[in-house]
Design a protein around this motif. Structure first.
Motif, PDB file in Angstrom:
ATOM      1  N   LEU A 128       2.219   9.722  -5.898  1.00  0.00           N
ATOM      2  CA  LEU A 128       3.587  10.003  -6.344  1.00  0.00           C
ATOM      3  C   LEU A 128       3.799  11.490  -6.625  1.00  0.00           C
ATOM      4  CD1 LEU A 128       6.101   8.314  -6.884  1.00  0.00           C
ATOM      5  CD2 LEU A 128       5.459   8.284  -9.307  1.00  0.00           C
ATOM      6  N   GLY A 129       4.830  12.055  -6.029  1.00  0.00           N
ATOM      7  CA  GLY A 129       5.176  13.448  -6.292  1.00  0.00           C
ATOM      8  C   GLY A 129       4.376  14.451  -5.489  1.00  0.00           C
ATOM      9  N   GLN A 130       3.471  13.971  -4.642  1.00  0.00           N
ATOM     10  CA  GLN A 130       2.641  14.869  -3.843  1.00  0.00           C
ATOM     11  C   GLN A 130       2.920  14.672  -2.361  1.00  0.00           C
ATOM     12  OE1 GLN A 130       0.501  17.067  -5.401  1.00  0.00           O
ATOM     13  NE2 GLN A 130       1.375  16.235  -7.292  1.00  0.00           N
ATOM     14  N   GLY A 131       2.557  15.650  -1.559  1.00  0.00           N
ATOM     15  CA  GLY A 131       2.586  15.447  -0.119  1.00  0.00           C
ATOM     16  C   GLY A 131       1.336  14.711   0.318  1.00  0.00           C
ATOM     17  N   PRO A 132       1.303  14.212   1.543  1.00  0.00           N
ATOM     18  CA  PRO A 132       0.088  13.563   2.035  1.00  0.00           C
ATOM     19  C   PRO A 132      -1.107  14.508   1.988  1.00  0.00           C
ATOM     20  CG  PRO A 132       1.940  13.132   3.512  1.00  0.00           C
ATOM     21  CD  PRO A 132       2.391  14.177   2.529  1.00  0.00           C
ATOM     22  N   GLU A 133      -2.274  13.967   1.581  1.00  0.00           N
ATOM     23  CA  GLU A 133      -3.505  14.753   1.522  1.00  0.00           C
ATOM     24  C   GLU A 133      -4.481  14.218   2.558  1.00  0.00           C
ATOM     25  OE1 GLU A 133      -4.284  15.835  -3.056  1.00  0.00           O
ATOM     26  OE2 GLU A 133      -3.983  13.708  -2.677  1.00  0.00           O
ATOM     27  N   PHE A 134      -5.075  15.115   3.306  1.00  0.00           N
ATOM     28  CA  PHE A 134      -5.998  14.747   4.372  1.00  0.00           C
ATOM     29  C   PHE A 134      -7.257  14.091   3.801  1.00  0.00           C
ATOM     30  CE2 PHE A 134      -8.199  15.070   8.327  1.00  0.00           C
ATOM     31  CZ  PHE A 134      -9.501  15.461   8.036  1.00  0.00           C
ATOM     32  N   LEU A 135      -7.674  13.002   4.445  1.00  0.00           N
ATOM     33  CA  LEU A 135      -8.920  12.331   4.075  1.00  0.00           C
ATOM     34  C   LEU A 135      -9.994  12.517   5.147  1.00  0.00           C
ATOM     35  CD1 LEU A 135      -7.637   8.935   2.593  1.00  0.00           C
ATOM     36  CD2 LEU A 135      -8.422  10.971   1.353  1.00  0.00           C
ATOM     37  N   THR A 136      -9.671  12.120   6.378  1.00  0.00           N
ATOM     38  CA  THR A 136     -10.677  12.193   7.431  1.00  0.00           C
ATOM     39  C   THR A 136     -10.012  12.140   8.807  1.00  0.00           C
ATOM     40  OG1 THR A 136     -12.804  11.303   8.180  1.00  0.00           O
ATOM     41  CG2 THR A 136     -11.100   9.701   7.602  1.00  0.00           C
ATOM     42  N   PHE A 163       2.783   9.113  12.755  1.00  0.00           N
ATOM     43  CA  PHE A 163       2.348   8.350  11.594  1.00  0.00           C
ATOM     44  C   PHE A 163       2.764   6.888  11.666  1.00  0.00           C
ATOM     45  CE2 PHE A 163       0.615  11.315   8.487  1.00  0.00           C
ATOM     46  CZ  PHE A 163       0.959  12.531   9.040  1.00  0.00           C
ATOM     47  N   GLY A 164       1.956   6.050  11.027  1.00  0.00           N
ATOM     48  CA  GLY A 164       2.333   4.670  10.783  1.00  0.00           C
ATOM     49  C   GLY A 164       3.150   4.569   9.504  1.00  0.00           C
ATOM     50  N   ASP A 165       3.539   3.331   9.172  1.00  0.00           N
ATOM     51  CA  ASP A 165       4.350   3.105   7.975  1.00  0.00           C
ATOM     52  C   ASP A 165       3.536   3.167   6.686  1.00  0.00           C
ATOM     53  OD1 ASP A 165       6.498   0.599   9.546  1.00  0.00           O
ATOM     54  OD2 ASP A 165       6.630   2.792   9.471  1.00  0.00           O
ATOM     55  N   GLY A 166       2.207   3.158   6.808  1.00  0.00           N
ATOM     56  CA  GLY A 166       1.368   3.270   5.620  1.00  0.00           C
ATOM     57  C   GLY A 166       1.012   1.924   5.003  1.00  0.00           C
ATOM     58  N   THR A 167      -0.051   1.949   4.197  1.00  0.00           N
ATOM     59  CA  THR A 167      -0.445   0.814   3.369  1.00  0.00           C
ATOM     60  C   THR A 167      -0.347   1.269   1.921  1.00  0.00           C
ATOM     61  OG1 THR A 167      -1.963  -0.175   4.977  1.00  0.00           O
ATOM     62  CG2 THR A 167      -2.320  -0.710   2.652  1.00  0.00           C
ATOM     63  N   ARG A 168       0.481   0.563   1.145  1.00  0.00           N
ATOM     64  CA  ARG A 168       0.605   0.927  -0.264  1.00  0.00           C
ATOM     65  C   ARG A 168      -0.392   0.098  -1.072  1.00  0.00           C
ATOM     66  NH1 ARG A 168       3.466   3.963  -3.217  1.00  0.00           N
ATOM     67  NH2 ARG A 168       5.067   4.402  -1.669  1.00  0.00           N
ATOM     68  N   LEU A 169      -1.308   0.778  -1.734  1.00  0.00           N
ATOM     69  CA  LEU A 169      -2.345   0.123  -2.527  1.00  0.00           C
ATOM     70  C   LEU A 169      -2.013   0.235  -4.010  1.00  0.00           C
ATOM     71  CD1 LEU A 169      -5.180  -1.198  -2.832  1.00  0.00           C
ATOM     72  CD2 LEU A 169      -6.117   1.126  -2.872  1.00  0.00           C
ATOM     73  N   SER A 170      -2.022  -0.888  -4.689  1.00  0.00           N
ATOM     74  CA  SER A 170      -1.805  -0.916  -6.149  1.00  0.00           C
ATOM     75  C   SER A 170      -3.012  -1.562  -6.788  1.00  0.00           C
ATOM     76  CB  SER A 170      -0.544  -1.706  -6.504  1.00  0.00           C
ATOM     77  OG  SER A 170       0.594  -1.120  -5.921  1.00  0.00           O
ATOM     78  N   ILE A 171      -3.617  -0.851  -7.729  1.00  0.00           N
ATOM     79  CA  ILE A 171      -4.791  -1.355  -8.435  1.00  0.00           C
ATOM     80  C   ILE A 171      -4.361  -1.786  -9.839  1.00  0.00           C
ATOM     81  CG2 ILE A 171      -7.135  -0.835  -9.229  1.00  0.00           C
ATOM     82  CD1 ILE A 171      -6.807  -0.693  -6.185  1.00  0.00           C
ATOM     83  N   LEU A 172      -4.617  -3.034 -10.161  1.00  0.00           N
ATOM     84  CA  LEU A 172      -4.210  -3.559 -11.469  1.00  0.00           C
ATOM     85  C   LEU A 172      -5.260  -3.265 -12.535  1.00  0.00           C
ATOM     86  CD1 LEU A 172      -2.823  -7.000 -10.287  1.00  0.00           C
ATOM     87  CD2 LEU A 172      -1.564  -4.879 -10.693  1.00  0.00           C
TER      88      LEU A 172
END
Lengths: 113, 115
Positions: free
Chosen positions: B39-47, B106-115
């Motif tokens: 949230l509030g950031q641009g995409p960050e490169f992973l690999t 880009f794809g639409d993304g996967t939104r991950l939520s950790i409870l």
């Protein structure tokens, strides 16, 4: 650490107004500057890839300029429409065998009908 | 052009669980990238992969993260022992041959939520 800065962070304009945003990036080790538009619930869409100092690109009502010597790019939208509402991201690539993009935080544009 | 597809679109899981995401790039693209956006950031490169070879990895990619691209087609990103800080949008992109001046799709993304 590469710093890509975008301003303003957010912007509200009336339909029909023209607007512009700024992206600043490292002027050394420059290879390419990318602009993307990211609408809510959709994927980021590539707008432009710019490589040459002084380059200017245009797509419909949207255009972009590039100054690699001073490290900035402007994105212009002429006659904003509600469908232009999105977050506009710029991203820097330094080349030298690296393909990763370093993104700014984006400018969120809201066009009020 | 079927575009980049990602699965699932949303994932909700408890802290400590393992999760795996899948990305199918545009078929003729040999380069595939993973980014993470909080949230509030641009995409960050992973690999990044060129065909099946993983050529670049960010320091953000801790040892709990692993990515694969068997046979140079689809890719998976696995996160083991998830933590709350892993909550983010995970974006996959692909590009054709060429340098860093090729647009990434880009794809639409996967939104991950950790409870």
């Amino acid at each position: 650490i590469l710093n890509v800065e975008q301003s303003p962070q957010s912007l509200h304009v009336q339909e029909g107004d023209s607007t512009n945003f700024t992206c600043s990036f490292p002027s050394s080790n420059f290879y390419a500057l990318h602009w993307y538009r990211w609408e809510t619930a959709k994927s980021p869409e590539a707008l432009f890839v710019m490589t040459l100092n002084g380059d200017e690109k245009k797509k419909g009502r949207i255009s972009a300029t590039l100054n690699t010597k001073e490290g900035y790019s402007y994105l212009y939208i002429k006659g904003s429409q509600p469908e232009d509402s999105a977050t506009y991201l710029c991203a820097f690539n330094s080349g030298a065998g690296s393909y990763q993009l370093t993104f700014g935080k984006g400018t969120k544009l809201s066009v009020i009908p | 052009d079927t575009g980049v597809s990602q699965d699932p679109r949303h994932k909700i899981t408890k802290r400590g669980q393992n999760v795996t995401f899948r990305c199918d790039p545009i078929s003729e693209h040999n380069r595939l990238y993973w980014y993470r956006q909080t949230l509030g950031q641009g995409p960050e490169f992973l690999t990044y992969f060129q065909n099946e070879a993983q050529l670049e990895k960010s320091r953000l990619l801790s040892d709990r993260f692993s990515a694969e691209r068997p046979k140079g087609s689809f890719s998976t990103l696995e996160i083991q022992r998830t933590e709350q800080g892993d909550s983010a949008m995970y974006l996959c992109a692909s590009s054709p041959r060429g340098g860093g001046n090729q647009p990434q799709h880009f794809g639409d993304g996967t939104r991950l939520s950790i409870l």
